[in-house]
Design a protein around this motif. Structure first.
Motif, PDB file in Angstrom:
ATOM      1  N   VAL A  20      -1.332  -6.627   1.323  1.00 44.67           N
ATOM      2  CA  VAL A  20      -2.725  -6.376   0.995  1.00 44.67           C
ATOM      3  C   VAL A  20      -3.206  -7.385  -0.051  1.00 44.67           C
ATOM      4  O   VAL A  20      -2.484  -7.707  -1.010  1.00 44.67           O
ATOM      5  CB  VAL A  20      -2.925  -4.930   0.497  1.00 44.67           C
ATOM      6  CG1 VAL A  20      -2.247  -4.689  -0.852  1.00 44.67           C
ATOM      7  CG2 VAL A  20      -4.407  -4.576   0.413  1.00 44.67           C
ATOM      8  N   VAL A  47      -9.397  -4.760  -1.037  1.00 47.07           N
ATOM      9  CA  VAL A  47      -9.900  -3.497  -0.510  1.00 47.07           C
ATOM     10  C   VAL A  47     -11.406  -3.664  -0.304  1.00 47.07           C
ATOM     11  O   VAL A  47     -12.129  -4.035  -1.232  1.00 47.07           O
ATOM     12  CB  VAL A  47      -9.629  -2.340  -1.482  1.00 47.07           C
ATOM     13  CG1 VAL A  47     -10.239  -1.040  -0.958  1.00 47.07           C
ATOM     14  CG2 VAL A  47      -8.134  -2.177  -1.726  1.00 47.07           C
ATOM     15  N   THR A  92     -14.932  -1.895   0.458  1.00 43.86           N
ATOM     16  CA  THR A  92     -15.656  -0.624   0.455  1.00 43.86           C
ATOM     17  C   THR A  92     -17.008  -0.826   1.105  1.00 43.86           C
ATOM     18  O   THR A  92     -17.336  -1.916   1.571  1.00 43.86           O
ATOM     19  CB  THR A  92     -15.845  -0.111  -0.982  1.00 43.86           C
ATOM     20  OG1 THR A  92     -16.866  -0.894  -1.632  1.00 43.86           O
ATOM     21  CG2 THR A  92     -14.556  -0.188  -1.782  1.00 43.86           C
ATOM     22  N   VAL A 146      -2.041  -1.244  -3.874  1.00 44.47           N
ATOM     23  CA  VAL A 146      -2.961  -0.146  -3.573  1.00 44.47           C
ATOM     24  C   VAL A 146      -2.186   1.159  -3.592  1.00 44.47           C
ATOM     25  O   VAL A 146      -1.098   1.260  -3.017  1.00 44.47           O
ATOM     26  CB  VAL A 146      -3.630  -0.331  -2.190  1.00 44.47           C
ATOM     27  CG1 VAL A 146      -4.432   0.918  -1.804  1.00 44.47           C
ATOM     28  CG2 VAL A 146      -4.541  -1.556  -2.189  1.00 44.47           C
ATOM     29  N   PHE A 170      -8.609  -2.426   4.533  1.00 37.35           N
ATOM     30  CA  PHE A 170      -7.744  -3.211   3.655  1.00 37.35           C
ATOM     31  C   PHE A 170      -7.518  -4.556   4.342  1.00 37.35           C
ATOM     32  O   PHE A 170      -7.309  -4.616   5.555  1.00 37.35           O
ATOM     33  CB  PHE A 170      -6.409  -2.498   3.439  1.00 37.35           C
ATOM     34  CG  PHE A 170      -6.562  -1.095   2.922  1.00 37.35           C
ATOM     35  CD1 PHE A 170      -6.748  -0.846   1.573  1.00 37.35           C
ATOM     36  CD2 PHE A 170      -6.541  -0.011   3.791  1.00 37.35           C
ATOM     37  CE1 PHE A 170      -6.892   0.445   1.102  1.00 37.35           C
ATOM     38  CE2 PHE A 170      -6.687   1.285   3.339  1.00 37.35           C
ATOM     39  CZ  PHE A 170      -6.865   1.516   1.981  1.00 37.35           C
ATOM     40  N   ILE A 189       0.872  -1.172   0.000  1.00 31.86           N
ATOM     41  CA  ILE A 189       0.000   0.000   0.000  1.00 31.86           C
ATOM     42  C   ILE A 189       0.912   1.226   0.000  1.00 31.86           C
ATOM     43  O   ILE A 189       1.697   1.410   0.923  1.00 31.86           O
ATOM     44  CB  ILE A 189      -0.945   0.016   1.216  1.00 31.86           C
ATOM     45  CG1 ILE A 189      -1.868  -1.202   1.189  1.00 31.86           C
ATOM     46  CG2 ILE A 189      -1.768   1.307   1.225  1.00 31.86           C
ATOM     47  CD1 ILE A 189      -2.816  -1.281   2.382  1.00 31.86           C
ATOM     48  N   ILE A 195      -7.051   4.632  -4.616  1.00 29.32           N
ATOM     49  CA  ILE A 195      -8.028   5.324  -3.781  1.00 29.32           C
ATOM     50  C   ILE A 195      -7.917   6.812  -4.063  1.00 29.32           C
ATOM     51  O   ILE A 195      -6.930   7.456  -3.712  1.00 29.32           O
ATOM     52  CB  ILE A 195      -7.787   5.053  -2.276  1.00 29.32           C
ATOM     53  CG1 ILE A 195      -7.490   3.567  -2.017  1.00 29.32           C
ATOM     54  CG2 ILE A 195      -8.968   5.544  -1.459  1.00 29.32           C
ATOM     55  CD1 ILE A 195      -8.568   2.622  -2.460  1.00 29.32           C
ATOM     56  N   VAL A 234     -14.011   3.578   0.912  1.00 31.16           N
ATOM     57  CA  VAL A 234     -13.168   2.487   1.394  1.00 31.16           C
ATOM     58  C   VAL A 234     -13.307   2.378   2.913  1.00 31.16           C
ATOM     59  O   VAL A 234     -13.253   3.383   3.631  1.00 31.16           O
ATOM     60  CB  VAL A 234     -11.694   2.723   1.005  1.00 31.16           C
ATOM     61  CG1 VAL A 234     -10.789   1.666   1.642  1.00 31.16           C
ATOM     62  CG2 VAL A 234     -11.539   2.720  -0.512  1.00 31.16           C
TER      63      VAL A 234
END
Length: 560
Positions: free
Chosen positions: A231, A234, A236, A246, A225, A136, A163, A222
């Motif tokens: 990761v 994701v 949401t 990410v 994670f 990330i 994001i 979001v």
């Protein structure tokens, strides 16, 4: 000998130091930078990730290929640049900066006569579960770009989630799709580029992005994670998206802790307050770059608008004023431009949303057309939206999007805005003309004409957003005046409200339309739609409008 100390060694800081050296060859100038890398082109990082820039060091070199290192600045500009040296405190009364050498932990103090704070900004990292997982990233430093590109080239990433659909987010969406990754962009607001585009222009860009394989999820938030050490997804408020990479691109916050601790004034935006000469509330301390707030030249409001171009201008102004000058920085127009594969999106001045919030009595017009004569190789369409004050004709803002040349149109309007110009001024400018570059009447002049015609009651245009509402309610006749061959290639919609009469037949077939109906005429770019408006009004129709921008600027899906 004057002692100048600059905190921050990227854009504004080193620009200020270099300009001060030109103004005062004898001054002692010290630049403090807590990182290892100085004077790099951060805005080029998405293009390094995407492969347009081959070597990360290219972002740190002069045009002739010399790395802008501490040694370079010492040898060429006689600046003492201390890397891995963090300023930890400012004693305004004693006029010294306390520093910590990060490699050794040693502390020291450096005296100053004049001080510059150019501490920049930091990426926003949301406090969400799992945000500390591996893979990330915030694309904020060349080290981030290097790790991301290395992972791509090693085949470690297949599914990327970005994001934020602002400038960095969408530039990274291009970079990663060019690298053949599956890309999803999650944006909590209702459109891409939410900070500066109006909905109809953003819609055109969104439709293009989707065509390039970018999945756009707007109005989606979001929440977390997931993954063990790296990761893997994701989550949401609407779905779970698989992800092995990410990118956090949700904005930045100004680094003001040092200034705040020293008692310098922090503004309503959360950034450092400076006057027109970039001076803080301490007459011997200046500040510039992403850590300060600016004034919007149109609204007069304070804004936080971190941009590399602005930071470099700040640096130049500060450098002059450190040495006795009184140069003023008059503010920003929030001018931006972004590339998304072959599409360019640009904006300057106020959006329609801004104008409405500020209480302006405004008028807009949206026009589409080729960026050069259609017969020239490489001619591509662009759409221009112009916003002007209704009473005075003063230009308030402009947005443009298309595969053609957008940036120079944005820059022309930015110049007119800077000078307080009107739609008449925009039309009157003697712009260059040759078929390889533009049309006899440039796109921005056409937009100015459209606003003039609207104000004069000669052009009754409606935006695609209004047109869509009318199309859906089924009470309005939409008149498509394109040729049959054009209609076979693409249709606006499958709605039964659409009537097809080519413009060349309209005068003879006008009886097929009811004078009591509201009619909205359009074509590919709605130039023929405008002609149709004139024909129908000449035949006694009283409720005729034109869909601005035509099929080219329709920001929604098309019919079959």
């Amino acid at each position: 000998m004057k002692k100048i100390v600059v905190i921050g060694g990227v854009a504004a800081g080193l620009k200020a130091a270099a300009k001060a050296r030109r103004s005062d060859p004898q001054a002692s100038i010290t630049v403090l930078e807590r990182g290892k890398i100085i004077s790099y082109g951060a805005c080029g990082m998405p293009y390094y990730v995407g492969g347009d820039v081959n070597d990360i060091e290219d972002l740190m070199k002069t045009p002739v290929g010399i790395v802008r290192s501490s040694a370079f600045f010492k040898n060429v500009k006689d600046l003492d640049v201390l890397i891995q040296t963090e300023a930890t405190a400012i004693d305004r009364q004693a006029k010294v900066v306390t520093v910590k050498k990060l490699a050794t932990g040693e502390t020291d103090t450096i005296p100053y006569d004049k001080l510059v704070i150019a501490t920049g900004a930091s990426p926003i990292k949301p406090p969400l579960p799992g945000v500390a997982l591996d893979n990330i990233f915030s694309l904020w430093h060349p080290d981030d770009a290097k790790v991301i590109r290395q992972g791509i080239e090693a085949g470690n990433y297949k599914q990327a989630v970005i994001i934020g659909a602002g400038l960095v987010g969408m530039e990274m969406a291009e970079a990663l799709t060019k690298r053949q990754l599956q890309v999803t962009v999650v944006e909590m607001k209702e459109q891409i580029f939410p900070a500066f585009l109006d909905a109809e222009i953003a819609g055109i860009a969104s439709k293009y992005a989707a065509g390039k394989g970018i999945t756009l999820l707007t109005e989606e938030k979001v929440e977390r994670f997931t993954g063990e050490t790296r990761v893997t997804a994701v989550e949401t408020d609407k779905r779970t998206i698989p992800a092995d990479l990410v990118i956090l691109a949700i904005g930045a916050r100004p680094n003001v802790e040092l200034a705040k601790a020293a008692g310098l004034t922090i503004g309503v935006t959360g950034a450092i307050v400076v006057d027109e000469e970039m001076r803080t509330n301490d007459p011997d301390i200046y500040a510039g770059g992403d850590c300060v707030e600016n004034i919007n030249r149109l609204s007069g409001q304070k804004v936080f608008a971190p941009m590399g171009s602005t930071a470099n201008k700040h640096g130049r102004v500060i450098g002059e004023n450190l040495c006795g000058g009184h140069v003023k920085f008059k503010g920003v127009l929030n001018t931006v431009v972004a590339k998304l594969h072959n599409l360019t999106v640009g904006k300057t001045g106020l959006s329609e949303r801004d104008a409405k919030q500020l209480g302006y009595d405004y008028i807009t017009a949206m026009v589409a057309g080729h960026d050069k004569p259609h017969y020239m190789p490489g001619a591509k369409p662009i759409t221009v939206k112009l916003i002007a004050e209704a009473q005075t004709g003063k230009i308030l803002g402009m947005q443009a999007v298309g595969e053609g040349e957008v940036a120079k149109r944005v820059d022309v309007v930015a110049a007119v805005l800077t000078l307080g110009g009107t739609i008449d001024d925009l039309f009157d400018i003697d712009l260059s003309y040759a078929p390889p570059y533009n049309s006899p009447i440039d796109n921005v002049a056409v937009a100015a004409n459209a606003v003039m015609n609207k104000l004069a009651g000669k052009f009754k245009g409606i935006s695609p957003l209004v047109a869509k509402e009318k199309l859906e309610d089924g009470k309005t006749v939409f008149l498509d005046v394109r040729t049959p061959d054009e209609c076979k290639q693409i249709r606006l919609s499958d709605s039964p409200s659409i009537k097809y009469i080519p413009l060349g037949q309209l005068r003879n077939r006008v009886a097929e339309l009811n004078k009591q109906d509201e009619v909205v005429a359009f074509c590919k770019i709605s130039l023929r739609g405008y002609d149709a408006e004139g024909i129908l009004e000449g035949a006694g129709f009283e409720n005729v409008k034109v869909m601005e921008g035509g099929i080219v600027s329709w920001p929604f899906s098309h019919g079959k």
